[in-house]
Design a protein around this motif. Sequence first.
Motif, PDB file in Angstrom:
ATOM      1  N   PHE A  60      61.199  30.305 -48.364  1.00 31.30           N
ATOM      2  CA  PHE A  60      61.832  29.506 -47.328  1.00 31.30           C
ATOM      3  C   PHE A  60      63.330  29.714 -47.388  1.00 31.30           C
ATOM      4  CE2 PHE A  60      61.247  26.847 -51.057  1.00 31.30           C
ATOM      5  CZ  PHE A  60      62.476  26.218 -51.229  1.00 31.30           C
ATOM      6  N   SER A  61      63.983  29.370 -46.286  1.00 36.84           N
ATOM      7  CA  SER A  61      65.436  29.474 -46.214  1.00 36.84           C
ATOM      8  C   SER A  61      66.042  28.135 -46.598  1.00 36.84           C
ATOM      9  CB  SER A  61      65.886  29.840 -44.803  1.00 36.84           C
ATOM     10  OG  SER A  61      65.438  31.136 -44.484  1.00 36.84           O
ATOM     11  N   TYR A  62      67.101  28.197 -47.376  1.00 39.83           N
ATOM     12  CA  TYR A  62      67.865  27.019 -47.751  1.00 39.83           C
ATOM     13  C   TYR A  62      69.308  27.352 -47.436  1.00 39.83           C
ATOM     14  CZ  TYR A  62      69.793  23.164 -50.440  1.00 39.83           C
ATOM     15  OH  TYR A  62      70.459  22.032 -50.815  1.00 39.83           O
ATOM     16  N   GLY A  63      69.797  26.840 -46.311  1.00 36.24           N
ATOM     17  CA  GLY A  63      71.131  27.244 -45.851  1.00 36.24           C
ATOM     18  C   GLY A  63      71.135  28.739 -45.588  1.00 36.24           C
ATOM     19  N   GLU A  64      72.065  29.429 -46.203  1.00 37.88           N
ATOM     20  CA  GLU A  64      72.168  30.881 -46.035  1.00 37.88           C
ATOM     21  C   GLU A  64      71.375  31.629 -47.100  1.00 37.88           C
ATOM     22  OE1 GLU A  64      76.317  31.896 -46.031  1.00 37.88           O
ATOM     23  OE2 GLU A  64      76.754  30.582 -44.348  1.00 37.88           O
ATOM     24  N   HIS A  65      70.597  30.928 -47.888  1.00 34.94           N
ATOM     25  CA  HIS A  65      69.901  31.529 -49.019  1.00 34.94           C
ATOM     26  C   HIS A  65      68.393  31.592 -48.782  1.00 34.94           C
ATOM     27  CE1 HIS A  65      73.650  31.267 -51.231  1.00 34.94           C
ATOM     28  NE2 HIS A  65      73.763  30.039 -50.736  1.00 34.94           N
ATOM     29  N   THR A  66      67.770  32.601 -49.373  1.00 33.88           N
ATOM     30  CA  THR A  66      66.327  32.734 -49.335  1.00 33.88           C
ATOM     31  C   THR A  66      65.784  32.346 -50.702  1.00 33.88           C
ATOM     32  OG1 THR A  66      66.466  34.530 -47.735  1.00 33.88           O
ATOM     33  CG2 THR A  66      64.410  34.334 -48.970  1.00 33.88           C
ATOM     34  N   VAL A  67      64.867  31.404 -50.708  1.00 33.33           N
ATOM     35  CA  VAL A  67      64.262  30.920 -51.945  1.00 33.33           C
ATOM     36  C   VAL A  67      62.796  31.347 -51.942  1.00 33.33           C
ATOM     37  CG1 VAL A  67      63.688  28.882 -53.318  1.00 33.33           C
ATOM     38  CG2 VAL A  67      65.820  28.935 -51.980  1.00 33.33           C
ATOM     39  N   GLU A  68      62.361  31.905 -53.063  1.00 33.90           N
ATOM     40  CA  GLU A  68      60.955  32.283 -53.215  1.00 33.90           C
ATOM     41  C   GLU A  68      60.433  31.632 -54.489  1.00 33.90           C
ATOM     42  OE1 GLU A  68      58.197  36.172 -54.150  1.00 33.90           O
ATOM     43  OE2 GLU A  68      60.075  36.480 -53.061  1.00 33.90           O
ATOM     44  N   VAL A  69      59.271  31.006 -54.379  1.00 31.40           N
ATOM     45  CA  VAL A  69      58.602  30.409 -55.521  1.00 31.40           C
ATOM     46  C   VAL A  69      57.281  31.143 -55.688  1.00 31.40           C
ATOM     47  CG1 VAL A  69      57.668  28.293 -56.513  1.00 31.40           C
ATOM     48  CG2 VAL A  69      59.654  28.182 -54.988  1.00 31.40           C
ATOM     49  N   ARG A  70      57.012  31.575 -56.916  1.00 34.13           N
ATOM     50  CA  ARG A  70      55.791  32.323 -57.200  1.00 34.13           C
ATOM     51  C   ARG A  70      54.813  31.467 -57.983  1.00 34.13           C
ATOM     52  NH1 ARG A  70      58.537  38.122 -58.862  1.00 34.13           N
ATOM     53  NH2 ARG A  70      59.379  38.548 -56.787  1.00 34.13           N
ATOM     54  N   GLY A  71      53.561  31.808 -57.874  1.00 29.84           N
ATOM     55  CA  GLY A  71      52.499  31.055 -58.519  1.00 29.84           C
ATOM     56  C   GLY A  71      52.630  30.939 -60.023  1.00 29.84           C
ATOM     57  N   ASP A  72      53.340  31.876 -60.653  1.00 29.22           N
ATOM     58  CA  ASP A  72      53.534  31.798 -62.104  1.00 29.22           C
ATOM     59  C   ASP A  72      54.717  30.906 -62.466  1.00 29.22           C
ATOM     60  OD1 ASP A  72      55.728  33.351 -61.420  1.00 29.22           O
ATOM     61  OD2 ASP A  72      55.183  35.043 -62.699  1.00 29.22           O
ATOM     62  N   GLY A  73      55.353  30.286 -61.443  1.00 29.03           N
ATOM     63  CA  GLY A  73      56.470  29.381 -61.686  1.00 29.03           C
ATOM     64  C   GLY A  73      57.830  30.029 -61.584  1.00 29.03           C
ATOM     65  N   THR A  74      57.878  31.328 -61.316  1.00 29.41           N
ATOM     66  CA  THR A  74      59.148  32.023 -61.172  1.00 29.41           C
ATOM     67  C   THR A  74      59.838  31.573 -59.885  1.00 29.41           C
ATOM     68  OG1 THR A  74      58.283  33.944 -62.353  1.00 29.41           O
ATOM     69  CG2 THR A  74      60.246  34.298 -61.010  1.00 29.41           C
ATOM     70  N   ILE A  75      61.147  31.348 -59.968  1.00 26.63           N
ATOM     71  CA  ILE A  75      61.945  30.947 -58.809  1.00 26.63           C
ATOM     72  C   ILE A  75      63.024  31.995 -58.593  1.00 26.63           C
ATOM     73  CG2 ILE A  75      63.483  29.195 -57.830  1.00 26.63           C
ATOM     74  CD1 ILE A  75      62.037  27.183 -59.735  1.00 26.63           C
ATOM     75  N   LEU A  76      63.078  32.532 -57.375  1.00 26.69           N
ATOM     76  CA  LEU A  76      64.107  33.505 -57.020  1.00 26.69           C
ATOM     77  C   LEU A  76      64.975  32.926 -55.917  1.00 26.69           C
ATOM     78  CD1 LEU A  76      61.228  35.184 -57.485  1.00 26.69           C
ATOM     79  CD2 LEU A  76      62.782  37.081 -57.204  1.00 26.69           C
ATOM     80  N   VAL A  77      66.268  33.139 -56.034  1.00 29.43           N
ATOM     81  CA  VAL A  77      67.199  32.763 -54.981  1.00 29.43           C
ATOM     82  C   VAL A  77      67.924  34.041 -54.576  1.00 29.43           C
ATOM     83  CG1 VAL A  77      69.191  31.345 -54.336  1.00 29.43           C
ATOM     84  CG2 VAL A  77      67.501  30.445 -55.956  1.00 29.43           C
ATOM     85  N   ASP A  78      67.769  34.412 -53.310  1.00 31.56           N
ATOM     86  CA  ASP A  78      68.333  35.654 -52.779  1.00 31.56           C
ATOM     87  C   ASP A  78      67.890  36.865 -53.616  1.00 31.56           C
ATOM     88  OD1 ASP A  78      69.618  34.255 -50.758  1.00 31.56           O
ATOM     89  OD2 ASP A  78      71.407  33.932 -51.976  1.00 31.56           O
ATOM     90  N   GLY A  79      66.640  36.838 -54.054  1.00 30.63           N
ATOM     91  CA  GLY A  79      66.067  37.969 -54.770  1.00 30.63           C
ATOM     92  C   GLY A  79      66.371  38.016 -56.252  1.00 30.63           C
ATOM     93  N   THR A  80      67.147  37.064 -56.762  1.00 28.34           N
ATOM     94  CA  THR A  80      67.506  37.027 -58.175  1.00 28.34           C
ATOM     95  C   THR A  80      66.735  35.908 -58.868  1.00 28.34           C
ATOM     96  OG1 THR A  80      69.723  37.839 -57.705  1.00 28.34           O
ATOM     97  CG2 THR A  80      69.404  36.765 -59.828  1.00 28.34           C
ATOM     98  N   VAL A  81      66.094  36.234 -59.970  1.00 28.94           N
ATOM     99  CA  VAL A  81      65.368  35.236 -60.730  1.00 28.94           C
ATOM    100  C   VAL A  81      66.367  34.344 -61.443  1.00 28.94           C
ATOM    101  CG1 VAL A  81      63.738  34.860 -62.631  1.00 28.94           C
ATOM    102  CG2 VAL A  81      63.397  36.780 -61.062  1.00 28.94           C
ATOM    103  N   HIS A  82      66.154  33.039 -61.335  1.00 26.64           N
ATOM    104  CA  HIS A  82      67.055  32.064 -61.949  1.00 26.64           C
ATOM    105  C   HIS A  82      66.326  31.229 -62.978  1.00 26.64           C
ATOM    106  CE1 HIS A  82      70.699  32.642 -59.604  1.00 26.64           C
ATOM    107  NE2 HIS A  82      69.867  33.074 -58.693  1.00 26.64           N
ATOM    108  N   GLU A  83      67.031  30.931 -64.029  1.00 27.53           N
ATOM    109  CA  GLU A  83      66.492  30.074 -65.076  1.00 27.53           C
ATOM    110  C   GLU A  83      67.172  28.723 -64.993  1.00 27.53           C
ATOM    111  OE1 GLU A  83      65.811  29.894 -69.881  1.00 27.53           O
ATOM    112  OE2 GLU A  83      66.475  31.735 -68.951  1.00 27.53           O
ATOM    113  N   SER A  84      66.383  27.677 -65.064  1.00 28.58           N
ATOM    114  CA  SER A  84      66.963  26.333 -65.053  1.00 28.58           C
ATOM    115  C   SER A  84      67.775  26.122 -66.322  1.00 28.58           C
ATOM    116  CB  SER A  84      65.861  25.278 -64.979  1.00 28.58           C
ATOM    117  OG  SER A  84      65.133  25.435 -63.793  1.00 28.58           O
ATOM    118  N   PRO A  85      68.929  25.448 -66.201  1.00 28.05           N
ATOM    119  CA  PRO A  85      69.760  25.223 -67.384  1.00 28.05           C
ATOM    120  C   PRO A  85      69.056  24.355 -68.415  1.00 28.05           C
ATOM    121  CG  PRO A  85      70.771  24.256 -65.402  1.00 28.05           C
ATOM    122  CD  PRO A  85      69.486  24.868 -65.002  1.00 28.05           C
TER     123      PRO A  85
END
Length: 85
Positions: A60-85
């Motif tokens: 889904f789009s969030y503002g100007e960013h593309t967010v992808e959530v995968r079934g294994d719990g991986t979260i990508l923002v604009d194609g980059t995998v991010h780790e929660s702090p």
Amino acid sequence: MSGTTLDYHNDSLSLSVIEAIADATDTDPVELEPLYHVVDPEALDQLFQGTTPATARVQFSYGEHTVEVRGDGTILVDGTVHESP
């Protein structure tokens, strides 16, 4: 950035998505537009419970960013995998 996966028993996926967006945009999570303006956080949490196939994806789009959530719990923002702090 290193990858992240969710502990489905202890983490809220929608909260992890907000944390990933905050990290990607270098913004305090409380300053971000509420996630419910673009996607139903409760539905997102329910969709990605422990029985979700790893191949499942929601994008889904969030503002100007593309967010992808995968079934294994991986979260990508604009194609980059991010780790929660």
